[in-house]
Design a protein around this motif. Structure first.
Motif, short mmCIF file in Angstrom:
data_model
loop_
_atom_site.label_atom_id
_atom_site.label_comp_id
_atom_site.label_asym_id
_atom_site.label_seq_id
_atom_site.Cartn_x
_atom_site.Cartn_y
_atom_site.Cartn_z
N GLN A 95 -4.22 3.29 1.01
CA GLN A 95 -3.13 3.79 1.85
C GLN A 95 -1.78 3.25 1.38
O GLN A 95 -0.89 2.96 2.17
CB GLN A 95 -3.39 3.45 3.31
CG GLN A 95 -4.69 4.04 3.84
CD GLN A 95 -5.06 3.56 5.22
OE1 GLN A 95 -4.26 2.92 5.91
NE2 GLN A 95 -6.28 3.86 5.65
N TYR A 96 -1.65 3.10 0.05
CA TYR A 96 -0.41 2.65 -0.58
C TYR A 96 0.02 1.25 -0.11
O TYR A 96 1.18 0.89 -0.17
CB TYR A 96 0.71 3.66 -0.37
CG TYR A 96 0.36 5.02 -0.89
CD1 TYR A 96 0.53 5.33 -2.23
CD2 TYR A 96 -0.18 5.99 -0.05
CE1 TYR A 96 0.17 6.58 -2.73
CE2 TYR A 96 -0.53 7.25 -0.54
CZ TYR A 96 -0.35 7.53 -1.87
OH TYR A 96 -0.72 8.78 -2.36
N ASP A 97 -0.96 0.46 0.32
CA ASP A 97 -0.71 -0.89 0.81
C ASP A 97 -1.36 -1.89 -0.16
O ASP A 97 -2.59 -1.96 -0.24
CB ASP A 97 -1.32 -1.04 2.21
CG ASP A 97 -1.10 -2.43 2.80
OD1 ASP A 97 -0.62 -3.34 2.08
OD2 ASP A 97 -1.41 -2.61 4.00
N PRO A 98 -0.56 -2.67 -0.90
CA PRO A 98 -1.15 -3.62 -1.86
C PRO A 98 -2.12 -4.60 -1.22
O PRO A 98 -3.15 -4.94 -1.82
CB PRO A 98 0.08 -4.34 -2.43
CG PRO A 98 1.19 -3.38 -2.25
CD PRO A 98 0.92 -2.66 -0.97
N ALA A 99 -1.81 -5.07 -0.01
CA ALA A 99 -2.71 -6.03 0.66
C ALA A 99 -4.06 -5.40 0.97
O ALA A 99 -5.11 -6.03 0.82
CB ALA A 99 -2.06 -6.54 1.94
N LYS A 100 -4.03 -4.13 1.39
CA LYS A 100 -5.30 -3.44 1.67
C LYS A 100 -6.08 -3.23 0.39
O LYS A 100 -7.32 -3.36 0.39
CB LYS A 100 -5.06 -2.11 2.36
CG LYS A 100 -6.36 -1.42 2.78
CD LYS A 100 -6.13 -0.12 3.50
CE LYS A 100 -7.44 0.48 4.01
NZ LYS A 100 -8.47 0.62 2.96
N GLN A 101 -5.38 -2.96 -0.70
CA GLN A 101 -6.11 -2.76 -1.96
C GLN A 101 -6.76 -4.06 -2.41
O GLN A 101 -7.88 -4.05 -2.95
CB GLN A 101 -5.19 -2.22 -3.04
CG GLN A 101 -5.95 -1.80 -4.30
CD GLN A 101 -5.12 -0.99 -5.25
OE1 GLN A 101 -4.02 -1.40 -5.62
NE2 GLN A 101 -5.64 0.16 -5.68
#
Length: 355
Positions: A95-101
């Protein structure tokens, strides 16, 4: 996961990875593009197919977001894996979220896939998790963006991407053709350290040097896609004589098209990259969207899968492997969509085009 130490099957490899120059200890990735392989040259022969099926491999895919483009990449990879008996364990959307990736990669590591495909949003934050996956035996193949400090052939098998420089150059050619060699343009570029978009934007600007009567009267960077609408409005307020606006990619261009339409600049055209339904609809209706340069995401995914599987057999891939690209205009929307996505054109586009 089974770790395998297989001999390098040099006689089977179609391409030899070039030696890439380094600057200050880091790989010159822009320079490496000149030595890139073509996706069509990455092939798996019959004996390799049998070997792959016998290994009963697994794969995972950690993507940066969700869109028709990434869906096509994912489908291309999954269908290619299925041809060789590879089981896809999981596909994630950051979802374009580095932390989620980062969290997605950590969760994938627990599944211990033999192969991992990913377009990484932030190489710095994702590096630790990716390194753990690689150290535990996963063959990593990247989409477009390198990971700082990672070594090709050791930490990752290869990078598959569009021809960033070629796409930027073709976008400039489209602008020149529309303006017939003379006019004023605005440039809305991606103002973030992001290899693929930075390289395309810079290639576009460099290519404009070939057209000295085309003047760049305004340049403005953006970080978030939703900011481009306000940037375009401000740009036109200061430079109402702009003829064309270049925008880094399709979704970011949507706000520009919306601003131009809302502010009454029907004559100002937009040139960008990639394929999105909203802008193609505007193009089909002869609106502000003039042209876009599109790569072939389905082929990107399939090529990534082949490189990962060949790596499992001990094959070394080139640093970069590039897929073809196309200039899309109103006249060829349907053909380019089908080529890029390997799927039917959305019905609403066909309706607008009169088919």
């Amino acid at each position: 996961m089974r770790k395998r130490l297989l001999p390098l099957l040099g006689s089977l490899m179609l391409l030899t990875a070039p030696v890439i120059a380094k600057t200050g200890g880091e790989t010159d990735f822009v320079g490496a593009l000149a030595e890139a392989a073509k996706a069509a040259d990455i092939a798996i022969d019959a004996s390799q197919k049998d070997s792959l099926k016998a290994l009963e491999l697994t794969a995972a895919m950690a993507w940066h977001g969700a869109s028709p483009w990434i869906s096509a990449v994912n489908r291309g990879a999954k269908e290619e894996f299925e041809r060789y008996g590879v089981k896809v364990l999981v596909t994630t959307d950051a979802q374009y979220d580095p932390a989620k990736q980062v969290a997605d990669i950590e969760n994938i590591q627990a599944l211990a896939p033999d192969m991992l495909l990913s377009l990484v949003i932030d190489g710095i934050s994702a590096k630790v998790g990716l390194q753990k996956a690689v150290d535990s035996g996963s063959q990593l193949v990247l989409l477009s963006n390198p990971i700082p400090g990672f070594i090709h052939g050791q930490d990752y098998a290869g990078i598959v991407s569009d021809d960033m420089q070629g796409m930027g150059k073709l976008a400039a050619q489209a602008v020149n053709q529309h303006l017939q060699g003379k006019g004023k343009i605005g440039v809305i570029f991606h103002d973030v350290n992001y290899f693929v978009t930075n390289t395309r934007d810079q290639a576009f600007l460099k290519a404009l040097d070939d057209y000295p009567a085309i003047e760049v009267v305004a340049r403005k960077g953006f970080v978030k896609e939703q900011d481009t609408s306000a940037i375009a409005s401000a740009m036109m307020l200061r430079h109402p004589d702009i003829d064309v606006i270049y925008v880094a990619w399709d979704a970011a261009a949507e706000g520009v098209v919306e601003a131009l339409r809302g502010d009454g600049f029907e004559q100002v055209k937009v040139v960008s990259h990639d394929l999105g339904v909203n802008n193609l609809l505007d193009m089909a209706q002869r609106g502000n969207m003039l042209a876009s340069v599109a790569d072939r995401p389905y082929e990107i995914g399939a090529t990534m899968a082949r490189i990962a599987m060949l790596a499992e057999l001990g094959e070394q891939a080139p640093l970069f492997t590039l897929v073809p690209f196309d200039l899309v205009t109103r006249d060829n929307i349907q053909d380019v969509w089908q080529q890029a996505y390997q799927a039917d054109v959305p019905r609403i586009i066909n309706l607008v085009l009169g088919d």
